[in-house]
Every structure is written in C-alpha cells, then in structure tokens.
Scaffold this active site. Sequence first.
Site, PDB file in Angstrom:
ATOM      1  N   ALA A  55     -13.523  25.045 -22.043  1.00 43.67           N
ATOM      2  CA  ALA A  55     -14.115  23.705 -21.967  1.00 43.67           C
ATOM      3  C   ALA A  55     -13.116  22.636 -22.396  1.00 43.67           C
ATOM      4  O   ALA A  55     -13.046  21.565 -21.804  1.00 43.67           O
ATOM      5  CB  ALA A  55     -15.352  23.642 -22.851  1.00 43.67           C
ATOM      6  N   GLU A  72      -8.470  21.103 -17.350  1.00 44.29           N
ATOM      7  CA  GLU A  72      -7.734  21.615 -16.188  1.00 44.29           C
ATOM      8  C   GLU A  72      -7.958  20.745 -14.948  1.00 44.29           C
ATOM      9  O   GLU A  72      -7.178  20.740 -14.020  1.00 44.29           O
ATOM     10  CB  GLU A  72      -8.093  23.083 -15.926  1.00 44.29           C
ATOM     11  N   ASP A  81       8.737 -12.795   2.480  1.00 41.50           N
ATOM     12  CA  ASP A  81       9.225 -13.546   3.636  1.00 41.50           C
ATOM     13  C   ASP A  81       8.270 -14.693   3.884  1.00 41.50           C
ATOM     14  O   ASP A  81       7.105 -14.623   3.493  1.00 41.50           O
ATOM     15  CB  ASP A  81       9.195 -12.661   4.881  1.00 41.50           C
ATOM     16  N   ASP A 130      10.904  -7.054   7.456  1.00 38.32           N
ATOM     17  CA  ASP A 130      10.432  -6.508   8.725  1.00 38.32           C
ATOM     18  C   ASP A 130      11.549  -5.953   9.607  1.00 38.32           C
ATOM     19  O   ASP A 130      11.336  -5.055  10.385  1.00 38.32           O
ATOM     20  CB  ASP A 130       9.628  -7.570   9.500  1.00 38.32           C
ATOM     21  N   ASP A 172      16.575  -5.425   6.765  1.00 33.41           N
ATOM     22  CA  ASP A 172      15.823  -5.558   5.518  1.00 33.41           C
ATOM     23  C   ASP A 172      15.683  -4.218   4.799  1.00 33.41           C
ATOM     24  O   ASP A 172      15.347  -4.164   3.617  1.00 33.41           O
ATOM     25  CB  ASP A 172      14.414  -6.097   5.786  1.00 33.41           C
ATOM     26  N   GLU A 205     -16.436  18.248 -28.742  1.00 31.88           N
ATOM     27  CA  GLU A 205     -16.879  19.647 -28.617  1.00 31.88           C
ATOM     28  C   GLU A 205     -16.192  20.551 -29.634  1.00 31.88           C
ATOM     29  O   GLU A 205     -16.823  21.366 -30.311  1.00 31.88           O
ATOM     30  CB  GLU A 205     -16.564  20.167 -27.196  1.00 31.88           C
ATOM     31  N   ASN A 219     -19.187  21.291 -20.373  1.00 33.17           N
ATOM     32  CA  ASN A 219     -17.902  21.075 -19.733  1.00 33.17           C
ATOM     33  C   ASN A 219     -18.065  20.811 -18.234  1.00 33.17           C
ATOM     34  O   ASN A 219     -17.463  19.918 -17.671  1.00 33.17           O
ATOM     35  CB  ASN A 219     -17.038  22.320 -19.972  1.00 33.17           C
ATOM     36  N   ASP A 235     -16.905  17.239 -16.980  1.00 34.78           N
ATOM     37  CA  ASP A 235     -15.701  17.214 -16.149  1.00 34.78           C
ATOM     38  C   ASP A 235     -16.041  16.854 -14.714  1.00 34.78           C
ATOM     39  O   ASP A 235     -15.168  16.518 -13.928  1.00 34.78           O
ATOM     40  CB  ASP A 235     -15.028  18.596 -16.141  1.00 34.78           C
TER      41      ASP A 235
HETATM   42  P1  ATP Z   1      11.313 -15.186   7.488  1.00 33.85           P
HETATM   43  O1  ATP Z   1      10.707 -16.294   6.716  1.00 33.85           O
HETATM   44  O2  ATP Z   1      10.406 -14.059   7.678  1.00 33.85           O
HETATM   45  O3  ATP Z   1      12.675 -14.815   7.019  1.00 33.85           O
HETATM   46  P2  ATP Z   1      12.479 -16.456   9.747  1.00 33.85           P
HETATM   47  O4  ATP Z   1      12.002 -16.504  11.145  1.00 33.85           O
HETATM   48  O5  ATP Z   1      12.818 -17.715   9.091  1.00 33.85           O
HETATM   49  O6  ATP Z   1      11.390 -15.707   8.960  1.00 33.85           O
HETATM   50  P3  ATP Z   1      14.348 -14.687  10.849  1.00 33.85           P
HETATM   51  O7  ATP Z   1      13.355 -14.102  11.755  1.00 33.85           O
HETATM   52  O8  ATP Z   1      15.347 -13.824  10.182  1.00 33.85           O
HETATM   53  O9  ATP Z   1      13.698 -15.474   9.680  1.00 33.85           O
HETATM   54  O10 ATP Z   1      15.108 -15.825  11.656  1.00 33.85           O
HETATM   55  C1  ATP Z   1      16.196 -16.515  11.106  1.00 33.85           C
HETATM   56  C2  ATP Z   1      16.427 -17.787  11.869  1.00 33.85           C
HETATM   57  O11 ATP Z   1      16.788 -17.472  13.231  1.00 33.85           O
HETATM   58  C3  ATP Z   1      15.194 -18.658  12.001  1.00 33.85           C
HETATM   59  O12 ATP Z   1      15.060 -19.555  10.951  1.00 33.85           O
HETATM   60  C4  ATP Z   1      15.459 -19.417  13.293  1.00 33.85           C
HETATM   61  O13 ATP Z   1      16.269 -20.527  13.067  1.00 33.85           O
HETATM   62  C5  ATP Z   1      16.242 -18.416  14.125  1.00 33.85           C
HETATM   63  N1  ATP Z   1      15.358 -17.725  15.070  1.00 33.85           N
HETATM   64  C6  ATP Z   1      14.179 -17.124  14.815  1.00 33.85           C
HETATM   65  N2  ATP Z   1      13.663 -16.570  15.924  1.00 33.85           N
HETATM   66  C7  ATP Z   1      14.533 -16.800  16.922  1.00 33.85           C
HETATM   67  C8  ATP Z   1      14.582 -16.473  18.318  1.00 33.85           C
HETATM   68  N3  ATP Z   1      13.621 -15.758  18.889  1.00 33.85           N
HETATM   69  N4  ATP Z   1      15.643 -16.893  19.029  1.00 33.85           N
HETATM   70  C9  ATP Z   1      16.627 -17.593  18.449  1.00 33.85           C
HETATM   71  N5  ATP Z   1      16.648 -17.930  17.154  1.00 33.85           N
HETATM   72  C10 ATP Z   1      15.617 -17.557  16.377  1.00 33.85           C
END
Ligand code: ATP
Length: 916
Positions: A284, A288, A330, A646, A650, A715, A740, A744
């Site tokens: 008891a 476990e 972000d 993302d 990163d 106990e 127990n 338990d």
């Molecule tokens: P986060 O806040 O998530 O970092 P973000 O869009 O600012 O987002 P990124 O996606 O890394 O960061 O983009 C960096 C920069 O690139 C942006 O601030 C923008 O100026 C430019 N950018 C974003 N998307 C495009 C695209 N599809 N084509 C060209 N330039 C882009």
Amino acid sequence: MTEQVRWVDWEKEEVAEYFQVNPSVGLSEKEAKKRLDQVGPNQLSEGGEISLLALFIDQFKDFMVLVLLAATLISGLLGEYTDAIAIIAIVFLNAGLGFFQEVRAEKSLQALKKLSAPTAKVKRDRKWIKIEAQQLVPGDIVALESGDRIPADVRLIDTENLYVEESALTGESVPVSKNSAALPRADVSLGDRRNMGYMGTMIVRGNGTGIVVHTGMGTEMGRIAHLIENTEAMDTPLKRRLEQLGKVLIVVAFFLTALVVVTGIYHGHDAYKMFLAGVSLAVAAIPEGLPAIVTIALALGVQRMIKRRAIVRKLPSVETLGCATVICSDKTGTLTQNKMTVTHIWADQALFQVTGDGYDPKGDILLERKKVNVRKWASLERLMEIAALCNNASFLPKEKKGMFHKNGGWEIDGDPTEGALMVVAHKAGFDRRRLDAEWKRLKEYPFDSERKMMSVLVQHSSGKQFLYAKGAPDVLLNKCTHLFVDGKLMPLTEAGRKKIMQTNEQLAARALRNLAFAYRDIKPSAKTMQDWQAEQQLVFVGLAGMIDPPRQEVKKAIRQSKKAGIKTVMITGDHQNTAVAIATELGIKRANGLTLTGQDLYNMRDEEFLKIVNDVDVYARVSPEHKLRIVKALQKKGHVVAMTGDGVNDAPAIKAADIGIAMGIAGTDVSKEASSLILADDNFATIVSAVEEGRNIYENIRKFISYLLASNVGEILIMFLAMLASLPLPLVPIQILWVNLVTDGLPAMALGVDPAEENTMARPPRNSRESIFVRGVGWKIVTRGLLIGLCSLAAFWIAYMETPENLVRAQTVAFATLVLSQLVYVYDCRSQGTIFQRTPLDNPMLAMAVLSSVILLAVVIYYPPLGPVFHTVSLGFREWVLVIVTSTLPVLVAGLIDLLRPSAFHKKPARTAVEG
Ligand code: ATP
C-alpha cells in the site's frame, strides 16, 4: 538495375504517361483512393506495438506484490480461504487499474505522435490541396517547397532553383541542385540522380513539382528504414525524477513496514499475522502508480492543450512551458492576422490610396480622394505589373474549396503578402488571366527570409525580357541604380534614396508593412544567372504599404503573460517603425523598452548585447540567424525561453530554445521537426494558453503526489503507533489493500484533471530546478500525513477502549476514518493554500470519484456478505460521529494552522521573473 533507377533516363512526359496522370490536373480523388487501396499508405513500417499481455504481466513484476501473493497463497493453504481470495482479488483489481492507466497513457502518447504527422501539398482534380503525407499514392503530383521534407520518392517535372539536402540517404551534407531533365544513363548513383527527389530528404532552397513514383516501404528511405532509429524521447525529466523518488520511497516504506512488523512481534503479536500485515502495508505504501499517473496527467493535459490549439510534440516541454520567463514571438501571422490589405502605394513621387476591404478585389486607386487612371501613371502601372507577375498567389471566390486562407467572400491561395498584391493589381485592372496571355515566366528566384526579396524573369509576347523584383525596401533599394519616374529612367541620387527611405519610414510609422518594387531589362541569356548576378542594377519603381491588423485576442494574452511574470518580445523581419507601432499597440513595447535592429545586433559584441538583452522589447529587420543569438543571450541571463519560427532558417533557434514553437499553418516541416510545440492556429494567444496548461499540469502532478504520499504516511503511522502502544492491529491486511486501491485509484486520477487555480497565471514562473516538494507540498505531506495517522489511531483507540471485546468494531471505525480522512484530504490538495481556498464542486470528476469511494466504503461496511471478507461490522450513529469528527479534524486543524503561517506557501521562487 534497381526499380528506382528506372525513372532517371525517362522524359518527364513518359513518367506521367506511365502513371496515367496529367500533371496539370493531377489524379482524381477516386483514382487516388483506388491506388491507396492497392499499394497501402505512404509510411515506413513502425516498430512493434506494445503487447497488452506483456503490459498486464508487468503489473505483477513489483517485488512486494509478489511477496504478498506468495504470503497470501500460504495463508490460503493454511485454510484462510476468504482472506486469501479477497487479497488476491484486490491485488488483481489493483493490477487492472495500473494496466488501465498505462494503456491509456500509451494510447494518448501514440495519438500525440499522429497529430504531428507530416502533410503534403498535392494536386487532385486540378486543385492543390493539403493532405496527410500518408495518403500519397504513385502518380500523385506533389508541390515541393523550401523547408519541407520530400514526402515520397518523386521524379521531378518542374524545378525553380531547387536544392535538396540528401545526407539522410547519401551521407553528403552539401545540398544538391535538382532539375527535371532526363539523364542520359539510368545507372547513376543515388547522389547523382538530379531529377529525382527522395522521401525524407530536405528541400533547402527553391521549389518544384514532382510525380510520386514510390511510396512507403517502396521508397529509398523504406529500404533503409530499419537503420533509422525513430524513437522520440517521451520521457520527461519530472517522470525520471519521480522514478528516482519512487526508488527512495520503496526503501523507506520497506524499512518502516519492517519496523512495524518487528515492533508488533516484540509486543506479542502473532508473527505470521504481522508479516502479512507488513507486506500489505508495504504494497500500500509504495506509490507504484506514480509514473503512470504522471503520464496520464501529462497526456490528459496535452489533450486539453490540443483543444486550445497547441500541439505538444515533446512531452518534456509540457513541464518546461510552466517555467517560461520570456516568449519571443514572430510578428506576421502570430501577433498579427496575416490578412494583408494594400492601403497605400507610392510611385511617381505621389502617394496613392487604395480603397476596398480584405481580399475582395473591389476597390479603387485614389489620389487626393479622386480615382486615378492607372494607365496614365507609368510607374504605378509598372508597379502593378510587377506586383501581379512577381507573385505566386491567387485569390478566388470562397465557394471553391481546398484553399488555406479565408477572409470575407474571397480567399487566398498562397502567401498572404502576395495575395494582397494580387488583389491590388486586380483593383488596378491587372487581371492575372490577361497577363498570363501576354507574359511568360522563364525563371523564379524564390523568396526567403534571409534574402528578404524575390524576383522573376519574365518575357513579354513582344519578345522583351525583364527581371521583376519585389522585397524589403532597404534590401531592394541597395540593389537599385536607377529610378523610374513618369516612364523615364533616372539615375538614383543620394537625395532620391533618402526620399524613398523617408517615405518608407512614414508609411511604416503608421504600422504599414511595406514592400518595394523594382525591375531591369535583361538579356535572353539571363536564365543561367545566379540570383545575385540577376538581381543587380535594378530600377526602383515604388512602394506598396499594407496593413496587417493585430490579432484581437493577442492584447489580452500579452497582458495575461505580463501578470504571470512572462515577458513578450517581438522579433520580425519587418521595418523598425512598423514593428514598434504594432508592438506599442499590443502592449509589448514599454515606454523605456529598447528596439534593436538586425544591423544593431550585427554591430554589437556579445558582452554589450548581454548587458541590454533584458531591456529589449522589439527586434526589427532581423534575419533568422539573429534569433539564435537572442535565444542564447536570454538563456545566459537565466531565462527559460520560448521562441517561435516558421522557416527552415528558424530551425536552429527553435531547437536551441527551451520551448521551440512552430507554426501549424505557415510552418515548414523542418521548423516543425525542430519544435517541441506546434500552434495549430499560428496564434500567439495559443502560446499563453499552453503556458497556463503547462503550469496547471505541473501543479496537478504536485497535487496527487501530495495526496498519495500523505495518505501513505497516515497508513504507516497508524499501524506503527498502534504497535508501539501495544494495541491490537488497527487494520487487517485486506483493509489496508482496500484503502490503497481506492486512494491510488479514482481520486488521485481526478486530481490529475483538476481545473487550474484562479491565480495560476498571477504567479511568477516556477524555477525549472525547483523541487516538487516546495511551495507547501512537502509541508502538507508531513503535517496532513501525521494528523491523518494520529486521528485515525485516536478513533481506533476510543472505539477499542469502549468495547475491548469487539475488536472488529474498532477496526471498522479505524478503517472508515482512514478512508474518509483521505477523501477529505483530497480536497485540501487542490490548493497551494488551504482547503478553504477552493470551491469543492468545481471538479466534477473528483466529486464523482469521492462519491463512488464513499459508496464503496458503505457497501463494504453494510453489505452483510462482505462483512467477513473485509472484517467489518455495521456502524451506528455514535461510531459515525466519531469517524466524521476524526476524519475531518486533520485537514481543518492543519488548515487553521496554515492560515496563521501563510508564508509556507508563498515563498518567492529562487529566480525573479522579468519585470513586465
Ligand atoms: P515575421 O514577423 O514573422 O518575421 P516577416 O514577414 O516580417 O514576418 P519574413 O517572412 O522573414 O518576416 O520576411 C522578411 C521581409 O521580407 C519582410 O519584412 C518583407 O519586407 C519581405 N517579404 C516578405 N514576404 C515577401 C515576398 N513574398 N516577396 C518578397 N519579399 C517579401
């Protein structure tokens, strides 16, 4: 020749024909289903499942349980049938409970693994849709994008600057450039098959399309599947610590029961009876069930998190979540909605406004409130052309299914930034279909967050070729040598640059996210150029500013995390002014908080950075590589860091963070693999909910530890003290085992799902190295355990003194008191303070568990056939008064004492949280 080699020297059309698929249509859903039935799912076969029988037998592996069974067997042979059968039944019931708990824990863990299964973007019935990678079949047309893993073996049919890292297969870690041309010979080695993509290898740059040629165990990866160890550690530090604690407790329990037995025998008790009682007590007292209950509490908590849209990939992160002191997030899509709308355009030195809402392509381009004819403004016209052509998104009315982003009556297929540009181009009369008839795209230099730009090589039907580029204004401007004004090219002077950057800053200060547009004439031979060769000597055309409204719920979440002692930091690739405007609106940026840019970071030595890192609220214009530095600096300062991301780049920061967080929607496979938590909705508020759950799960684990251990102390104590006082045995073995089983079992499990205390998010983060027993738990185990033991003994003693001849009556009183006092104590465990601090009925599971335990107790006492089995008699009013008083006394007395010395529960954690 192996089968795979077959596709290498085929033309892509031949491959498509072989698989009976038209690459622009894809397979039909019906055909795909048929093929799936034929070839089976696209997955590598998994290692053996756990055997249920083995798990059940495992429950009896405990040494003390075996001793108990042996002892019971002997007592059965000696003629004590009822006792023997009852004890064996209880041992089996207990094993059943443990078995049930472990199966449940295992099942939840498996369900978790499924949740983070990879997806693939595939063309079916002309539409791109996202499906589970498992559903892929040979002949499927799949999209391959930078940051993702290739979901099956494919023959490439289209590539844009595609680079794949194939070290998992070839050992070669340098990314290989891929294309779709047929090779002259088929028997080239794996690493040289430039037109093939293999399952599990990683796309590091560019994008492409391929036809699936092999799936599942038929892939190259399938051939070596047995070589790949794919066991994710699902053990958590807490579980390991508890297992160690368990070992200590076994020794302690063993020692104490031995003491009980020896004392009993010394005071004249029958040696054999004492032995059986001792073994029962040991069974008891040894908790476990602890690891299994911990797993269940974690797994159930994780399921609650899923409901709140946070998917836990690594169980240990549940614990770490509760310790987080900084969340680095972000901006785009996480703090903001990522639903972009272009509202301003700057071209030909004029600032135009754009009307209209969301992705609905209705709206006008205005200058000083008057509608303009775009064709009359050469730069505006060129800008719109670039916006539409240097773009991979499209927008469609909502009825069409299978798209990822929704807003109003229209939705975007692709990147929201590009979707917004497509919409504004449409408003200006640049219809994609018409453009497609006039223009041909020859090549794309894809966007990535490091480059902060993208460009395309396009050819007009007149034969002229251009490079059209868009990207972050400062990045693009650096590549420009000329300016396009009123249809003429002018050299870009310093003053011109300044003017552009000023405009950019003005727009950014209004929280607009800006992109710049540029172009150049280019020779037909440019197709073979690298990005840096093509993207230079550009002509600057203009800027587009878009709003990306903050997410509604984020403000509250940030306030909440501040209260919980957690600091939020914004990290963005966007312009500093845009970032600061939004950070201020959201409450991330404090009046005296600092803003650093990527450039500042670059210029700063580590020691300098360390000095100020605690004061920085916003990082703007940073590249993913900076994130790692930020994580490391914060960790050096003693923080527990949660970091979102993302993209592929990163991944290192996500991995290095204490809690790496990936985006469920916008995230790449690589970022998800590196993460320990995935946000199903990409939403910052979800992180805060997950932190709250994380804290609660940990507290719940502490609750049932305090419950189980104090109960066990009680106990052991009643038995030990009775033996010391030369009293008869207050409890018989079967009663001990019953207590127990009941304690338990259900009540402990119900504590595992206890709702959070109100102040869970008003406390500072817990120190990750703190012991389980701090903040009241250890104190409770000792005081409550002691009082439960003493009061039950008192009840026994009073009843025994009244009727020394009726020992069974006194034992029944002790039994009922012990059970009831534990059922009262379970409510005391629910709060870090005292029993008076929580409403008893807000955990219905616990109410049910306690109620059923009380009913079981009544059955054991009042159902006549069970009397001889459990050595009980019916109790009358007098006895019940005694039982109820002595069983509520421990918690009430201890609660009152604690009220007078509240400091025990409010000790400050060793590390102070960040100032909010
Ligand atoms: P986060 O806040 O998530 O970092 P973000 O869009 O600012 O987002 P990124 O996606 O890394 O960061 O983009 C960096 C920069 O690139 C942006 O601030 C923008 O100026 C430019 N950018 C974003 N998307 C495009 C695209 N599809 N084509 C060209 N330039 C882009």
